[in-house]
Scaffold this motif. Structure first.
Motif, short mmCIF file in Angstrom:
data_model
loop_
_atom_site.label_atom_id
_atom_site.label_comp_id
_atom_site.label_asym_id
_atom_site.label_seq_id
_atom_site.Cartn_x
_atom_site.Cartn_y
_atom_site.Cartn_z
N PRO A 1 0.82 -1.22 0.00
CA PRO A 1 0.00 0.00 0.00
C PRO A 1 0.85 1.27 0.00
N SER A 2 2.04 1.17 0.57
CA SER A 2 2.92 2.34 0.69
C SER A 2 3.84 2.54 -0.50
N THR A 3 3.77 1.67 -1.52
CA THR A 3 4.68 1.78 -2.67
C THR A 3 4.30 3.00 -3.50
N THR A 4 5.15 4.01 -3.47
CA THR A 4 4.90 5.25 -4.20
C THR A 4 5.26 5.10 -5.67
N LYS A 5 5.05 6.19 -6.42
CA LYS A 5 5.46 6.18 -7.83
C LYS A 5 6.96 5.95 -7.95
N PHE A 6 7.72 6.62 -7.09
CA PHE A 6 9.17 6.43 -7.13
C PHE A 6 9.54 5.01 -6.72
N GLY A 7 8.83 4.50 -5.70
CA GLY A 7 9.09 3.14 -5.26
C GLY A 7 8.81 2.13 -6.36
N LEU A 8 7.72 2.37 -7.11
CA LEU A 8 7.41 1.50 -8.23
C LEU A 8 8.50 1.59 -9.29
N TRP A 9 8.90 2.80 -9.65
CA TRP A 9 9.95 2.99 -10.66
C TRP A 9 11.21 2.24 -10.25
N ARG A 10 11.58 2.35 -9.00
CA ARG A 10 12.79 1.69 -8.51
C ARG A 10 12.68 0.17 -8.63
N LYS A 11 11.46 -0.35 -8.44
CA LYS A 11 11.27 -1.80 -8.46
C LYS A 11 11.13 -2.37 -9.88
N ILE A 12 10.73 -1.56 -10.84
CA ILE A 12 10.45 -2.11 -12.17
C ILE A 12 11.39 -1.60 -13.25
N LYS A 13 12.35 -0.77 -12.91
CA LYS A 13 13.24 -0.25 -13.95
C LYS A 13 14.16 -1.32 -14.51
N GLY A 14 14.26 -2.47 -13.81
CA GLY A 14 14.97 -3.58 -14.42
C GLY A 14 15.89 -4.37 -13.52
N ASN A 15 16.60 -3.69 -12.63
CA ASN A 15 17.64 -4.38 -11.87
C ASN A 15 17.28 -4.64 -10.41
N TYR A 16 16.02 -4.43 -10.04
CA TYR A 16 15.63 -4.56 -8.63
C TYR A 16 15.84 -5.98 -8.11
N THR A 17 15.36 -6.97 -8.87
CA THR A 17 15.48 -8.35 -8.38
C THR A 17 16.93 -8.80 -8.37
N ILE A 18 17.73 -8.29 -9.28
CA ILE A 18 19.15 -8.66 -9.30
C ILE A 18 19.85 -8.10 -8.07
N LYS A 19 19.49 -6.92 -7.66
CA LYS A 19 20.08 -6.35 -6.45
C LYS A 19 19.63 -7.11 -5.21
N LYS A 20 18.37 -7.57 -5.22
CA LYS A 20 17.85 -8.28 -4.05
C LYS A 20 18.41 -9.69 -3.93
N ALA A 21 18.59 -10.34 -5.06
CA ALA A 21 19.01 -11.75 -5.03
C ALA A 21 20.45 -11.86 -5.47
N ALA A 22 21.21 -12.67 -4.80
CA ALA A 22 22.58 -12.95 -5.23
C ALA A 22 22.52 -13.65 -6.56
N LYS A 23 23.47 -13.34 -7.43
CA LYS A 23 23.51 -13.96 -8.76
C LYS A 23 23.71 -15.45 -8.61
N PRO A 24 22.81 -16.29 -9.16
CA PRO A 24 22.96 -17.75 -9.04
C PRO A 24 24.06 -18.25 -9.96
N GLN A 25 24.56 -19.45 -9.67
CA GLN A 25 25.53 -20.08 -10.56
C GLN A 25 24.85 -20.42 -11.87
N THR A 26 25.59 -20.21 -12.97
CA THR A 26 25.05 -20.57 -14.28
C THR A 26 24.85 -22.07 -14.36
N LYS A 27 23.70 -22.48 -14.83
CA LYS A 27 23.44 -23.90 -14.99
C LYS A 27 24.38 -24.48 -16.04
N ASN A 28 25.03 -25.58 -15.72
CA ASN A 28 25.86 -26.25 -16.71
C ASN A 28 24.96 -26.87 -17.76
N LEU A 29 25.21 -26.53 -19.01
CA LEU A 29 24.33 -26.97 -20.09
C LEU A 29 24.70 -28.32 -20.66
N SER A 30 25.74 -28.93 -20.09
CA SER A 30 26.16 -30.22 -20.65
C SER A 30 25.29 -31.34 -20.15
#
Length: 600
Positions: free
Chosen positions: A571-600
């Motif tokens: 309920p408290s997510t403002t316009k700026f808060g939304l922009w910060r969450k959807i501009k693209g890198n929000y989930t990457i900042k929140k989550a540590a980069k996982p190991q790349t799956k080995n494709l072999s």
């Protein structure tokens, strides 16, 4: 995506055939593919730019980098796929300067020296065409195992189909490959010491300029030059001698292959030696420190005579080759790698945001858990999404667009999701969607007409909020602005249930909704985001292509379609808060980069 294939060679190589076949398959799937190379002779769909990567002076290398930067900006290149050391070095620098994703397919052994260990120049990920190359990259260059995958050459099974055996007066032996460098010396020794030139018809298929050392064989051997239709050429053979790509193409045509490459003499390919042959790219790449070919040519001559007596490829060998070297499967796995490279390099993924109830600005409607957004705040969110140029789509639309096309140049998508199916979604959300011409997902519970799971909570009961009626669900789904997804029958925490209970909650909810809506459902949302591996399997078995969680799952959507990460709106997510969450890198900042799956 706009993809640039970067190669460096002065004649046709396996790397060029690999790049153009992959590129043509990508083009057929709707991607734009460009090529930059010293030469390019193989048929290709896409623009080609000539650049002399093999001229390696410092001024030339600087020019290579700046020309690649020009191509990246001029043609909106979104990923560079390098196929050689010379092009890879320049591409790596250009990609670092422009923040462009890059991967490298490694077709042969890499030189080992101090600068190479410090400066791998392989980009986000290295794809090795065989196990020996992968091991060498990790062992000798110090590249992390998570950054290296084995992904074999792709061979088009629609082109390379089984061919009939020949019945000529003399056996036809074809030697296919380069006549330069170590391979040229190998071909010379085969002609000199191993093959009975009088008892066999010998054809040498190569685009290389013929060295004078071969003049002595010209009256006994047919030097056929480059073949633009290798399958038609192979059709004449009783036995193919070669390594690398040639070997697998011939085997897919069910022509016997005698594998001899720059590193090993494997011999006639059979079930017994197939694993070692594949690991060495059919003799081209040794394991360990061995770099020079050491062959007992008299013994090889005996093996060749024996090979000519076995004109049929073992059926098990044919099945393994067809499976392991499928062009379609290899291209699909490459596309998955392209998407990961894009997400983690650009730090951008489709934002998928999560709401529940929509209310007027009335404190009496807040409830205990605060799972609401006011209509005024939601309209502010919609205005922000509109200003950012994001296009709201549903999962069915994403499926139609194609996961690998979600990053196409000029496209920016977002998925709006609303859980539970509250009546206020029909009363307040739908008119707002119509006003802004937005689309949204609503995940509907079918076993109750209100939020019973909250009202009956043993320690923190909530007030009652009505869910949509079946008719309202049908109407909102048919409005053209909403796609309904599954959300269980009773909104339980699925991971705490038995297998049978989970299956009922997921499958029966889906059956009810599909009967009501008279169409298949594409996606499902875990109540509370709660699930385990069994839940994921059951959702997939039920027929859901996409399943959303809350704040768990990999950052890159395609890496686990049964655990898609969402961004929670409060309920408290403002316009700026939304922009910060959807501009693209929000989930990457929140989550540590996982190991790349080995494709072999």
């Amino acid at each position: 995506m706009n993809i640039l294939m970067a190669l460096s060679q002065l004649e046709v190589t396996g790397a060029e055939v690999y790049a153009t076949q992959v590129g043509n398959t990508l083009a057929q799937r709707g991607h734009k593919v460009f090529y930059v190379s010293d030469t390019l002779n193989s048929p290709h769909q896409g623009q080609y730019f000539k650049l002399r990567f093999n001229k390696r002076s410092l001024p030339r290398r600087v020019w290579h980098v700046f020309y690649l930067i020009y191509l990246i900006f001029r043609y909106k290149i979104q990923l560079v796929h390098a196929h050689s050391r010379a092009s890879g070095w320049s591409a790596y620098v250009a990609c670092r300067l422009t923040n462009t994703p890059m991967i490298t397919t490694v077709h042969g052994r890499q030189p080992v020296h101090r600068s190479r260990k410090k400066f791998h120049a392989l980009g986000y990920h290295a794809v090795a065409v065989c196990e020996n190359i992968a091991r060498q990259i990790v062992r000798d260059l110090g590249v992390a195992e998570s950054q290296v995958s084995v992904l074999r050459n792709g061979v088009d099974s629609q082109v390379f189909k089984p061919l009939a055996a020949n019945h000529g007066a003399k056996p036809v032996i074809q030697i296919i490959g380069r006549l330069t460098g170590p391979k040229g010396q190998l071909v010379y020794q085969l002609l000199e010491q191993c093959i009975d030139l009088a008892a066999n018809q010998v054809q040498v298929i190569s685009g290389s300029q013929i060295d004078p050392i071969f003049d002595k064989f010209k009256t006994k051997v047919k030097f056929c030059g480059y073949s633009a239709n290798i399958r038609q050429t192979i059709s004449q053979a009783d036995l193919v001698i070669g390594a690398g790509r040639v070997a697998m193409e011939a085997l897919m045509c069910q022509k016997p292959v005698f594998a001899v490459g720059e590193a090993n003499a494997i011999g006639l390919i059979s079930v017994d030696n197939l694993a070692s042959a594949m690991a060495s790219n059919f003799g081209d790449v040794a394991d360990g420190g061995k770099t020079e070919l050491d062959i007992d040519y008299p013994q090889l001559a005996k093996q060749l005579r024996s090979a000519l007596k076995q004109p049929k490829v073992d059926e098990e060998v044919y099945q393994i080759i067809t499976e392991q070297y499928s062009l379609e499967k290899m291209t699909q796995r490459l596309l998955e790698l392209y998407q990961s490279a894009y997400v983690y390099t650009k730090k951008r993924e489709i934002p998928i945001i999560m709401y529940h109830r929509v209310i007027h600005n009335d404190p009496s409607q807040h409830g205990v858990y605060g799972t609401y957004v006011t209509l005024e705040r939601l309209e502010q969110h919609f205005q922000t999404i509109q200003r950012m140029g994001l296009s709201p789509i549903t999962f069915q639309q994403l499926d139609e667009i194609g996961l690998d096309h979600r990053f196409d140049h000029g496209k920016r998508y977002i998925i709006l999701t609303f859980d539970d199916g509250f009546k206020d979604n029909y009363d307040l959300l739908l008119p707002l969607l119509k006003k802004y011409q937005f689309k949204a997902m609503i995940y509907a519970v079918t076993g109750t007409d209100h939020n019973r799971w909250d009202v009956e909570h043993p320690s923190k009961p909530d007030q009652r909020f009505e869910l949509m009626s079946p008719q309202q669900l049908r109407d909102i789904d048919r409005s053209g602005y909403v796609e309904i997804g599954g959300h269980t029958v009773n909104h339980p925490k699925l991971a705490s249930l038995s297998h049978a209970e989970q299956q009922h909650e997921i499958a029966y909810n889906k059956a009810q909704l599909e009967s009501l809506l008279e169409r298949p459902l594409y996606s499902f949302a875990y109540p509370y985001g709660d699930h385990n591996e069994q839940t994921k399997r059951l959702a997939k078995q039920a027929g859901y292509t996409y399943t959303v969680a809350t704040d768990s799952g990999p950052v890159a959507l395609h890496e686990d379609l049964q655990q898609i990460r969402r961004i929670v709106m409060f309920p408290s997510t403002t316009k700026f808060g939304l922009w910060r969450k959807i501009k693209g890198n929000y989930t990457i900042k929140k989550a540590a980069k996982p190991q790349t799956k080995n494709l072999s």
